[in-house]
Structure formats: C-alpha cells, structure tokens
Scaffold this motif. Sequence first.
Motif, PDB file in Angstrom:
ATOM      1  N   GLU A 374      69.078  23.110  52.982  1.00 46.75           N
ATOM      2  CA  GLU A 374      68.778  23.460  54.372  1.00 46.75           C
ATOM      3  C   GLU A 374      67.641  24.485  54.430  1.00 46.75           C
ATOM      4  O   GLU A 374      66.724  24.361  55.259  1.00 46.75           O
ATOM      5  CB  GLU A 374      70.026  24.025  55.052  1.00 46.75           C
ATOM      6  N   LEU A 377      64.349  22.747  53.516  1.00 45.52           N
ATOM      7  CA  LEU A 377      63.923  21.810  54.560  1.00 45.52           C
ATOM      8  C   LEU A 377      63.359  22.545  55.760  1.00 45.52           C
ATOM      9  O   LEU A 377      62.249  22.268  56.230  1.00 45.52           O
ATOM     10  CB  LEU A 377      65.101  20.932  54.978  1.00 45.52           C
ATOM     11  N   GLN A 381      59.659  22.702  57.604  1.00 46.32           N
ATOM     12  CA  GLN A 381      59.502  22.129  58.939  1.00 46.32           C
ATOM     13  C   GLN A 381      59.031  23.168  59.946  1.00 46.32           C
ATOM     14  O   GLN A 381      58.205  22.874  60.827  1.00 46.32           O
ATOM     15  CB  GLN A 381      60.831  21.512  59.403  1.00 46.32           C
ATOM     16  N   ALA A 426      64.390  17.999  49.803  1.00 42.67           N
ATOM     17  CA  ALA A 426      63.963  18.596  51.074  1.00 42.67           C
ATOM     18  C   ALA A 426      62.529  18.198  51.398  1.00 42.67           C
ATOM     19  O   ALA A 426      62.206  17.864  52.548  1.00 42.67           O
ATOM     20  CB  ALA A 426      64.094  20.113  51.013  1.00 42.67           C
ATOM     21  N   CYS A 429      62.545  14.526  52.443  1.00 43.34           N
ATOM     22  CA  CYS A 429      63.164  14.327  53.763  1.00 43.34           C
ATOM     23  C   CYS A 429      62.235  14.797  54.877  1.00 43.34           C
ATOM     24  O   CYS A 429      62.173  14.173  55.945  1.00 43.34           O
ATOM     25  CB  CYS A 429      64.501  15.058  53.836  1.00 43.34           C
ATOM     26  N   HIS A 433      60.861  12.182  57.683  1.00 39.71           N
ATOM     27  CA  HIS A 433      61.037  12.359  59.126  1.00 39.71           C
ATOM     28  C   HIS A 433      59.704  12.244  59.845  1.00 39.71           C
ATOM     29  O   HIS A 433      59.596  11.588  60.893  1.00 39.71           O
ATOM     30  CB  HIS A 433      61.674  13.716  59.413  1.00 39.71           C
ATOM     31  N   ASP A 483      66.419  11.514  61.542  1.00 36.94           N
ATOM     32  CA  ASP A 483      66.846  12.405  60.456  1.00 36.94           C
ATOM     33  C   ASP A 483      67.860  11.749  59.531  1.00 36.94           C
ATOM     34  O   ASP A 483      68.529  12.434  58.767  1.00 36.94           O
ATOM     35  CB  ASP A 483      67.440  13.684  61.038  1.00 36.94           C
ATOM     36  N   ALA A 486      67.843  12.721  55.782  1.00 42.16           N
ATOM     37  CA  ALA A 486      68.351  14.076  55.557  1.00 42.16           C
ATOM     38  C   ALA A 486      69.867  14.122  55.720  1.00 42.16           C
ATOM     39  O   ALA A 486      70.558  14.849  54.982  1.00 42.16           O
ATOM     40  CB  ALA A 486      67.677  15.063  56.504  1.00 42.16           C
ATOM     41  N   ARG A 490      72.622  15.332  52.950  1.00 47.23           N
ATOM     42  CA  ARG A 490      73.661  16.338  53.209  1.00 47.23           C
ATOM     43  C   ARG A 490      75.032  15.808  52.802  1.00 47.23           C
ATOM     44  O   ARG A 490      75.845  16.529  52.200  1.00 47.23           O
ATOM     45  CB  ARG A 490      73.661  16.726  54.687  1.00 47.23           C
ATOM     46  N   THR A 524      68.341   7.254  48.949  1.00 47.55           N
ATOM     47  CA  THR A 524      68.951   8.574  48.730  1.00 47.55           C
ATOM     48  C   THR A 524      69.525   8.678  47.329  1.00 47.55           C
ATOM     49  O   THR A 524      69.370   9.703  46.646  1.00 47.55           O
ATOM     50  CB  THR A 524      70.051   8.819  49.771  1.00 47.55           C
TER      51      THR A 524
END
Length: 609
Positions: A374, A377, A381, A426, A429, A433, A483, A486, A490, A524
Amino acid sequence: MRAEQPLPHHRLPPDSLAELALGEGGPGTVDLLLGSERSRRLLLLRMLDETTDLGPAWDLLSEAQRRSPATVDDVLLYPQTGMWLATALRRLRGTTAHQDEAPLWVVLGHISALAAASALRAELDFTIDVPVRHGRVPLPTLGCAELPVTAPWTTATVRAEAGHAVVEAAGATVVVPPAPGAPGPGWHPLRRLVVGPADHRLEVALDDVDPYRTYSQPTEPRPLPTATSAQWRRVLERAWEVLLREQPGTAEAMRRGVLSISPTPARERFRPRSATSGDAFGGIEASEPDDPVQLAATLVHEFQHTKLGGLLHLAPLLAGETDDSGELFYAPWRDDPRPLAGMLQGVYAFMGITGFWRAHRLTAGDRAAVAHFEFALWRAQTARALDQVRGHPRSTALGAALLATLRERCAPWLKEPVPDEQAAPARLCAADHAARWRCHHLRPPAQAVAETLRAWLAGEDGPPASLAAPPEVVPDPSARWLDSLAMLVRHRLGSTDDGRSWAEAPEKAAARVTGALPADVLLTDALLTGGDATAASRAYPAHLAMEPQRPSTWAGLGRALALTKTAPAAARLLCRYPERARAVHEALLHATGTPPDPIALATWLGRDA
C-alpha cells in the motif's frame, strides 16, 4: 438567534497554514476551522430565514440559545446540520445535483426538528410540530421516534414540560427517555461511541438516524441492529489504538475534528466506501470495515478531506468559483477523469493515506506485506497526481504553495526502501491502472483511426504518423473496477495459503474481485511468484474474442506480454498507448465484421511506438 451580534472575521495564522500545507493540522488549527464553520452555519441559517419564513422554529431556537448557548452551538456544529442547511438552500434555488425524494416543506421543516432537539437539551417547556419521514421523526443529536404513521410525509407534535417529553402523531405517543441516549419503546437513540484512554479519548456519534447523515444525498433513518453497533464500537476501539500508537498527532486533532460516523453496509473486501462533504465538517460516512486497520486508514483519508474543506471555506486554492474549464485529469484512485478541484481533494487525501501506510508498515507484523504494498503504491500514485497539477495556472498563491509543499514532502518517500516483493507489484499495478484508464477515456483522433484502418487493410508496413497525435479525453461512463489487478494482489498478499489454488482455478479466484478476469488472476500469479505469464498472455486474447468491447483487457495483455518478453513491439504499444489498439480494433471489427488477431495488430501498431 442572536443575529444582532456581528460575526467575527476568521483568518488562519501562518503556523496553522503551514501545518495544513503539510497535510497536517493540530488541535489548535482544527479549533480555528471549527470556529469558522460556526460562523458559516450562522450565515447560512440567516440566509434561510431571509428566504423563507421559519416561524415558530426560529423563535424556539432563539429561546434555546438564550437559555443554553453551548447547547445550540453543539446542534449547529453537528455535521448533519451543515448538510441540511446546504441541501435546503440548494432546494430553494433549484441547484441541487441530487433530488431528495422528500417534499420541500419536509426539508425546510427540519428546522423545527433542530429547534425541538435544542430546546429539549436546554430543558425548555415547548410544543412544536415537526416533519415525519416514513413513520420516523428524527431529532438531531438525540435520536429518532418511530410512529405507526402510514403517510410517507406528515407531521408530529413534540411536547416538553417539566423534563417530560413526548412525540405524538396518529393517536400514538412515543416517550423520549429522560436520558435520550437510552432506548425506549418507539425511541431509537443516537448512539455515541467513546473509545480510548481518558486523556486521549475519542467521542463520536454513530449516526444511523439523521436523514442528512449520508453525503451528498439524504436517506431515511435506518437504525442499526444492536449487534452491528457493538461491532462498530469494537472495531473503532482497535482502530483508535492503531492511530494513537502510529499517528498520535493526527489522532489528537481527530478528537476535535471527527464528530460523527454514519455507518453503511459492508462492501467487497479491500473496497470500502467512505465519503465526506464540505458542508458537513466533522462528519464521515463509512461502510462497515474489513478490520480495524482499514477503518484507521479510512478515518485518516476522510479527515484529510475535512481539513481541506474547512480551509477552502476560508481561502480559495484555485482561481474561479467553479471548475468549469472542461479540463480533466487522470486520478490514480478513481475510475473516471477528474477536474482540477477533484484532483486537489484527492492529492490531499492520499497524502494522508500514504503517510498512514508509511508508518503502519513498521508495526504491521504478519500483515507487513500488504502495508508495504500500500505504501509503495500510494506514494507513486500520489506523486504522479502531484506532477500533473503542480504549477497549474488556476492555482492561487496559497494553492500553489500547498501543492509545492506536498510535493516536497512526498519526494523523499519515493526513495524509502520497500521490499522488492511488494515494490515490484506496486509499480506494475500503478502502471496497469493508468493503462486501463487510458483504454477507457482516451480517444485517438477519428481521422487518424480511419487512416490507420486503411493502412492495415492495404497491407502497409505500419500505422500512419497521425495515430501518434495527442488523444482526446472522452469520459467513458462504463469504466469500472480499474483497480482489479491491485485488488487481486491485496488478496494474495493477505492470504494465508501459498496461492496454488489461484493458478489452478483462476475463474474461482477472479470471482472474489468484481471486475477481475481469470486472465488477471493468471497475471497476478506470475507477477507475485516470478512464474511464467504465458497462460495470461493466451487468456487475454481469448477474453477479447468473447468480449471485444472490454477495454481493460488490452492493458492486461500488454502487461502479460511484457512479462513473457514475447512480442516486444506489442507489449510496448499496449503498455504505453493501449487506446490506439482499442480504437483501431473496434474500427476493423466494425468495417470487416471480423476482429483481427490482437497481438498481431498491437505488434503492427507498435513498430514505431
């Protein structure tokens, strides 16, 4: 109300502005914001009184203020009061974006419920008529009476004498308990949650009864089952422990600036929904969280919006009253393109989110992998979003300074070490996105697509140069769940198994994440295990054959081809400019009725990309 007293001028001192520019803001700064919100609410109330006759409600509210000013201030500063005031004025002006099903007289009559609640708390004797909404009579900050009324919109009478209060309608009477926080026959109290140690206690309303508790559209009272409210209390207690331990400064400010939580039903795992409104300072609408850490992150996120909303009521950060320029940006936390004002809100909120995960990853224990992911990422972003809006000509001096300060604070976070097992997913992802967003919302020039179509059909060596012209942002309302990759990461990082079931049954694994394809699961798996992405690179074209109008599939195909290191030209094109493949593919399908091989098309398009 004491309208004869002039309202104070509100200004934030330099140290408070400096705190807010960093994305912070201590209790003193929050108190200043609350003071300005009080003045704003009084101004809105006066505007409402000048627009329509508030009658007995105004008189009763004034009497309550004379008896107990602090009580009326408490009701006035309650988040839902601000939401109601804004809603009522917009209804009168015909400028509301969401149509409240309640008739206008019910919306305006809410002032009577506010007056009744204030008078009850000030221990006045009175009688006043208040609106009934589908059989329920909400009294803000106190609770809600339920009466056997069949009409959706009618009135009830609230009477109080010598400390005894009742709500009456349709021949039925509900007694308001002497301590309104206690339940009683036909009475649903506004629950108040008190968590934390005595010297760092958080007190918030768990509001399930005020019609203006949901942002930005009102909803009817829906009292929670006792077991659900107890679960909220337990999760909030543990979330507060996390915040006190890891972000004590933010927690201390929250004690002043988080006043109510409006609960909504739980959502899909890792996809909570939360909201605030600039009209409802201190109020947070939040879905039931997966766990305390998620709730802690949600509180940080929405408290950022709260502080920025309070600052915006004092000083503009953008020139012009509305964001009507038509300019739209890529917001890495959204499926849709966003205007500049929305970008500013998102950047400020996700600076808080990034800071939360930065601290939490150091204490997350067996959940550190998710926390590292997290942080990695959201730092990327948020930095990307800041790069888009920094130096924008619409920024005021304060807005430019705030964005510059946030960027300076974020920059060193980008250099902090993160285990590659989480940093690499991350990065991918984040790129995925962005590529999915491009597929949905960017359109190459129509003339260039037509020229490319002719070039393909004529067997030319590559696309015309015109296809490289800047694309146009055309919002695609079908864009959802961008998303998904991602989310799958997770799930994998938070799983206790080794992930073998994912590769063996990708359809079953994809069903856990709305919007995910089995090919996304295979991608993934390859991403997290370092395995072969060949299965994913084969699955994406199969999905395109079945659903050629699913734009996000192009982005996934590009990522899979990049991992397999096959068809490098196609991978390069689809990772950078997937909207070109989508547009030309659709044009060919329309012109010939036969879809081209997606990898062959992307390879041809990517020769000079």
